[in-house]
Motif scaffolding. Structure first.
Motif, PDB file in Angstrom:
ATOM      1  N   THR A  34       0.617  -1.119   0.056  1.00 30.57           N
ATOM      2  CA  THR A  34       0.015  -0.120   0.059  1.00 30.57           C
ATOM      3  C   THR A  34       0.629   1.187  -0.064  1.00 30.57           C
ATOM      4  O   THR A  34       0.197   2.537  -0.170  1.00 30.57           O
ATOM      5  CB  THR A  34      -0.989  -0.008   1.391  1.00 30.57           C
ATOM      6  OG1 THR A  34      -0.146   0.186   2.312  1.00 30.57           O
ATOM      7  CG2 THR A  34      -1.818  -1.219   1.405  1.00 30.57           C
ATOM      8  N   VAL A  37       0.374   5.271   2.544  1.00 30.98           N
ATOM      9  CA  VAL A  37      -1.177   6.124   2.992  1.00 30.98           C
ATOM     10  C   VAL A  37      -1.926   4.910   2.465  1.00 30.98           C
ATOM     11  O   VAL A  37      -2.481   5.114   1.176  1.00 30.98           O
ATOM     12  CB  VAL A  37      -1.263   7.537   2.358  1.00 30.98           C
ATOM     13  CG1 VAL A  37      -2.544   7.854   2.865  1.00 30.98           C
ATOM     14  CG2 VAL A  37      -0.178   8.250   2.693  1.00 30.98           C
ATOM     15  N   HIS A  41      -5.105   9.496  -1.469  1.00 27.72           N
ATOM     16  CA  HIS A  41      -5.489  11.007  -1.063  1.00 27.72           C
ATOM     17  C   HIS A  41      -6.900  10.989  -0.464  1.00 27.72           C
ATOM     18  O   HIS A  41      -7.215  11.924   0.281  1.00 27.72           O
ATOM     19  CB  HIS A  41      -5.618  11.654  -2.672  1.00 27.72           C
ATOM     20  CG  HIS A  41      -4.182  12.204  -2.997  1.00 27.72           C
ATOM     21  ND1 HIS A  41      -3.362  12.983  -2.408  1.00 27.72           N
ATOM     22  CD2 HIS A  41      -3.785  12.112  -4.253  1.00 27.72           C
ATOM     23  CE1 HIS A  41      -2.467  13.228  -2.910  1.00 27.72           C
ATOM     24  NE2 HIS A  41      -2.482  12.379  -4.120  1.00 27.72           N
ATOM     25  N   GLU A  49     -16.689  14.153  -3.327  1.00 22.92           N
ATOM     26  CA  GLU A  49     -18.213  14.753  -4.113  1.00 22.92           C
ATOM     27  C   GLU A  49     -17.930  14.136  -5.335  1.00 22.92           C
ATOM     28  O   GLU A  49     -17.044  13.716  -5.979  1.00 22.92           O
ATOM     29  CB  GLU A  49     -17.918  16.410  -4.376  1.00 22.92           C
ATOM     30  CG  GLU A  49     -18.021  16.842  -2.749  1.00 22.92           C
ATOM     31  CD  GLU A  49     -18.691  18.336  -3.050  1.00 22.92           C
ATOM     32  OE1 GLU A  49     -19.074  18.752  -4.056  1.00 22.92           O
ATOM     33  OE2 GLU A  49     -17.793  19.108  -2.167  1.00 22.92           O
ATOM     34  N   VAL A  83       6.603  -0.224  -2.925  1.00 26.67           N
ATOM     35  CA  VAL A  83       7.250  -0.877  -3.959  1.00 26.67           C
ATOM     36  C   VAL A  83       8.518  -0.052  -4.240  1.00 26.67           C
ATOM     37  O   VAL A  83       8.372   1.010  -4.632  1.00 26.67           O
ATOM     38  CB  VAL A  83       6.279  -1.395  -5.126  1.00 26.67           C
ATOM     39  CG1 VAL A  83       7.248  -1.838  -6.160  1.00 26.67           C
ATOM     40  CG2 VAL A  83       5.234  -2.210  -4.700  1.00 26.67           C
ATOM     41  N   GLN A 158     -11.827  22.982  -2.864  1.00 25.72           N
ATOM     42  CA  GLN A 158     -12.405  21.954  -2.090  1.00 25.72           C
ATOM     43  C   GLN A 158     -11.907  22.176  -0.534  1.00 25.72           C
ATOM     44  O   GLN A 158     -12.759  22.116   0.261  1.00 25.72           O
ATOM     45  CB  GLN A 158     -12.333  20.584  -2.686  1.00 25.72           C
ATOM     46  CG  GLN A 158     -13.466  19.813  -2.064  1.00 25.72           C
ATOM     47  CD  GLN A 158     -13.035  18.256  -2.727  1.00 25.72           C
ATOM     48  OE1 GLN A 158     -12.272  18.144  -3.547  1.00 25.72           O
ATOM     49  NE2 GLN A 158     -13.782  17.480  -2.182  1.00 25.72           N
ATOM     50  N   GLY A 283      -9.012  11.417 -13.207  1.00 20.06           N
ATOM     51  CA  GLY A 283      -8.738  12.016 -12.156  1.00 20.06           C
ATOM     52  C   GLY A 283      -9.713  12.164 -11.045  1.00 20.06           C
ATOM     53  O   GLY A 283      -9.533  12.660  -9.952  1.00 20.06           O
ATOM     54  N   ALA A 285     -12.426  10.069  -7.930  1.00 22.08           N
ATOM     55  CA  ALA A 285     -12.508   8.791  -7.263  1.00 22.08           C
ATOM     56  C   ALA A 285     -13.114   7.609  -8.002  1.00 22.08           C
ATOM     57  O   ALA A 285     -12.747   6.566  -8.203  1.00 22.08           O
ATOM     58  CB  ALA A 285     -13.184   9.115  -6.195  1.00 22.08           C
TER      59      ALA A 285
HETATM   60  C1  LIG Z   1      -7.698  17.769  -1.990  1.00 23.23           C
HETATM   61  C2  LIG Z   1      -8.400  16.683  -2.620  1.00 23.23           C
HETATM   62  C3  LIG Z   1      -9.613  16.720  -2.998  1.00 23.23           C
HETATM   63  C4  LIG Z   1     -10.104  15.561  -3.810  1.00 23.23           C
HETATM   64  N1  LIG Z   1     -11.433  15.576  -3.664  1.00 23.23           N
HETATM   65  C5  LIG Z   1     -12.107  14.720  -4.590  1.00 23.23           C
HETATM   66  C6  LIG Z   1     -13.575  14.583  -4.687  1.00 23.23           C
HETATM   67  O1  LIG Z   1     -14.169  15.331  -3.960  1.00 23.23           O
HETATM   68  N2  LIG Z   1     -14.062  13.698  -5.745  1.00 23.23           N
HETATM   69  C7  LIG Z   1     -13.363  12.955  -6.509  1.00 23.23           C
HETATM   70  O2  LIG Z   1     -13.922  12.135  -7.520  1.00 23.23           O
HETATM   71  N3  LIG Z   1     -12.047  12.992  -6.310  1.00 23.23           N
HETATM   72  C8  LIG Z   1     -11.150  13.670  -5.625  1.00 23.23           C
HETATM   73  N4  LIG Z   1      -9.969  13.924  -5.659  1.00 23.23           N
HETATM   74  C9  LIG Z   1      -9.049  13.098  -6.552  1.00 23.23           C
HETATM   75  C10 LIG Z   1      -8.923  11.760  -5.869  1.00 23.23           C
HETATM   76  O3  LIG Z   1      -8.360  11.825  -4.554  1.00 23.23           O
HETATM   77  C11 LIG Z   1      -8.059  10.829  -6.845  1.00 23.23           C
HETATM   78  O4  LIG Z   1      -8.861  10.552  -8.068  1.00 23.23           O
HETATM   79  C12 LIG Z   1      -7.989   9.415  -6.089  1.00 23.23           C
HETATM   80  O5  LIG Z   1      -7.420   9.500  -4.973  1.00 23.23           O
HETATM   81  C13 LIG Z   1      -6.995   8.589  -6.927  1.00 23.23           C
HETATM   82  O6  LIG Z   1      -6.949   7.561  -6.575  1.00 23.23           O
HETATM   83  P1  LIG Z   1      -5.580   6.546  -6.837  1.00 23.23           P
HETATM   84  O7  LIG Z   1      -5.857   5.207  -6.037  1.00 23.23           O
HETATM   85  O8  LIG Z   1      -5.432   6.639  -8.109  1.00 23.23           O
HETATM   86  O9  LIG Z   1      -4.266   7.200  -6.309  1.00 23.23           O
HETATM   87  P2  LIG Z   1      -3.836   7.855  -4.820  1.00 23.23           P
HETATM   88  O10 LIG Z   1      -5.133   8.415  -3.916  1.00 23.23           O
HETATM   89  O11 LIG Z   1      -2.971   9.062  -4.915  1.00 23.23           O
HETATM   90  O12 LIG Z   1      -3.318   6.653  -3.812  1.00 23.23           O
HETATM   91  C14 LIG Z   1      -2.127   6.105  -4.209  1.00 23.23           C
HETATM   92  C15 LIG Z   1      -1.579   4.969  -3.608  1.00 23.23           C
HETATM   93  O13 LIG Z   1      -0.409   4.570  -3.893  1.00 23.23           O
HETATM   94  C16 LIG Z   1       0.376   4.219  -2.568  1.00 23.23           C
HETATM   95  N5  LIG Z   1       1.875   4.416  -3.006  1.00 23.23           N
HETATM   96  C17 LIG Z   1       2.556   5.363  -3.761  1.00 23.23           C
HETATM   97  N6  LIG Z   1       3.673   5.138  -4.165  1.00 23.23           N
HETATM   98  C18 LIG Z   1       3.962   3.885  -3.761  1.00 23.23           C
HETATM   99  C19 LIG Z   1       4.721   2.854  -4.125  1.00 23.23           C
HETATM  100  N7  LIG Z   1       6.082   3.064  -4.682  1.00 23.23           N
HETATM  101  N8  LIG Z   1       4.679   1.277  -3.805  1.00 23.23           N
HETATM  102  C20 LIG Z   1       3.425   1.088  -3.036  1.00 23.23           C
HETATM  103  N9  LIG Z   1       2.288   2.031  -2.919  1.00 23.23           N
HETATM  104  C21 LIG Z   1       2.759   3.241  -3.381  1.00 23.23           C
HETATM  105  C22 LIG Z   1       0.214   5.499  -1.838  1.00 23.23           C
HETATM  106  O14 LIG Z   1       0.433   5.195  -0.298  1.00 23.23           O
HETATM  107  C23 LIG Z   1      -1.460   5.366  -2.009  1.00 23.23           C
HETATM  108  O15 LIG Z   1      -1.998   4.352  -1.054  1.00 23.23           O
HETATM  109  C24 LIG Z   1      -9.324  14.923  -4.517  1.00 23.23           C
HETATM  110  C25 LIG Z   1      -8.197  14.831  -4.404  1.00 23.23           C
HETATM  111  C26 LIG Z   1      -7.409  15.863  -3.536  1.00 23.23           C
HETATM  112  C27 LIG Z   1      -5.945  15.938  -3.641  1.00 23.23           C
END
Ligand SMILES: Cc1cc2nc3c(=O)[nH]c(=O)nc-3n(C[C@H](O)[C@H](O)[C@H](O)COP(=O)(O)OP(=O)(O)OC[C@H]3O[C@@H](n4cnc5c(N)ncnc54)[C@H](O)[C@@H]3O)c2cc1C
Length: 309
Positions: A34, A37, A41, A49, A83, A158, A283, A285
């Motif tokens: 993981t 985190v 995010h 939202e 990783v 936001q 981009g 969730a």
């Molecule tokens: C302030 C903010 C508000 C937001 N609000 C919204 C919203 O209201 N609605 C919405 O739809 N989207 C929102 N988003 C966007 C949303 O957060 C992203 O679309 C979503 O988090 C992307 O998910 P993800 O799993 O691709 O990546 P991330 O959430 O970036 O998760 C990445 C994961 O990879 C892990 N990781 C990183 N490097 C490594 C490694 N080398 N090895 C193993 N694990 C690693 C991290 O620990 C984490 O667990 C918001 C983003 C931000 C910053």
């Protein structure tokens, strides 16, 4: 040849958690690495939202543990480790971490992004002492205080709205002539009496000795610094994909995101990419969760057939 896992998922954000849930439900032996985190995010977002099924939004610190629980219940394993590299291992892959190596037939990269930093004096020194990326974590500490938010996109807007519920005044420092955030956020900001937007304004230096006491800003065409007294500085100026650990294994696009085809396959047989680390991600969730599901289904089909393309 034996491998401990069918699928390694790198990343514990919504894309990785959903990939793990789907792959485990398909009967695959899944290990999620993981990173730091678990939840990515979304974990710190007060109100996600636009996620289907939650008309009033949903807190990330509720959605992410629920999704992880579903994946664990379906049989996925979790290790909170990063990783550090991927290397070919026969027809499969080894994911290296600081402590051990994990071997699997397929890998889903879902390592998301990190929030970009300003790179100005005071930022690194005062991180955790008033400089933050997490409004919902720090808002309770900033009750009735003045805070600055740097950035003009959706995340900045936001998080400024979240902070406005606690702080006496929120000043958004926006480099452009207008916020680039979605109309829904711009409208809410206009209606929020304790949010002020300063356009064409750059952050120059974060002030404070041990804790943030202010930020020095300047106009885009003006070198003179203007000081704003504040007790928090929140930085949302864009994202950097977490793709460094690939060390040249895959070609990246100009933003350092991972190119994929419509089945979320990368150029390397057995490696898929999902969520915001991949090129062309929407981009959001919901789109990241959708990617996780699709990548897991495609990885399962690949493991069944042994055919990559
Ligand atoms: C302030 C903010 C508000 C937001 N609000 C919204 C919203 O209201 N609605 C919405 O739809 N989207 C929102 N988003 C966007 C949303 O957060 C992203 O679309 C979503 O988090 C992307 O998910 P993800 O799993 O691709 O990546 P991330 O959430 O970036 O998760 C990445 C994961 O990879 C892990 N990781 C990183 N490097 C490594 C490694 N080398 N090895 C193993 N694990 C690693 C991290 O620990 C984490 O667990 C918001 C983003 C931000 C910053």
């Amino acid at each position: 040849m034996h491998k401990d896992f069918d699928i390694i998922v790198a990343g514990g954000g919504i894309a990785g958690l959903t990939a793990a849930l789907t792959a485990a439900r398909l009967g695959r032996r899944v290990q999620v690495l993981t990173g730091d985190v678990l939840g990515g995010h979304l974990l710190s977002i007060e109100k996600i939202e636009g996620f289907p099924g939650f008309a009033d939004g949903v807190a990330g610190y509720e959605l992410c543990p629920i999704t992880q629980g579903q994946a664990a219940e379906a049989g996925a394993g979790f290790e909170m480790t990063e990783v550090t590299g991927l290397q070919a291992d026969g027809a499969g892959w080894i994911a290296a971490t600081a402590a051990e190596n994990y071997a699997a037939w397929a890998v889903i990269i879902a390592t998301g992004t990190s929030l970009a930093e300003l790179g100005i004096p005071g930022e690194a020194e005062l991180r955790g002492h008033g400089v933050s990326h997490c409004a919902s974590c720090d808002a309770p500490l900033l009750m009735d205080k003045v805070v600055a938010v740097v950035g003009g996109g959706d995340s900045a807007a936001q998080e400024a709205l979240t902070l406005a519920g606690a702080a006496s005044r929120v000043v958004i420092l926006c480099r452009e002539d207008a916020l680039s955030a979605k109309a829904v956020y711009r409208t809410r900001i206009e209606a929020q009496p304790n949010i002020e937007v300063r356009y064409r304004t750059l952050a120059g230096k974060i002030l404070g000795d041990g804790v943030v006491t202010g930020i020095a800003t300047r106009g885009i065409d003006n070198e003179a610094l203007v000081e704003l007294a504040c007790e928090g500085v929140f930085v949302y100026i864009g994202h950097q994909p977490n793709s460094q650990f690939l060390n040249g294994l895959l070609d990246l696009d100009e933003d350092r995101r991972i190119p994929v085809d419509l089945d979320l396959r990368t150029e390397a047989a057995g490696i898929f990419a999902a969520g915001t680390v991949r090129a062309g991600s929407a981009g959001q969730a919901a789109s990241s969760a959708g990617d996780g599901t699709a990548a897991a289904i495609n990885a399962d089909a690949y493991l069944d057939s042994g055919i990559w393309r």
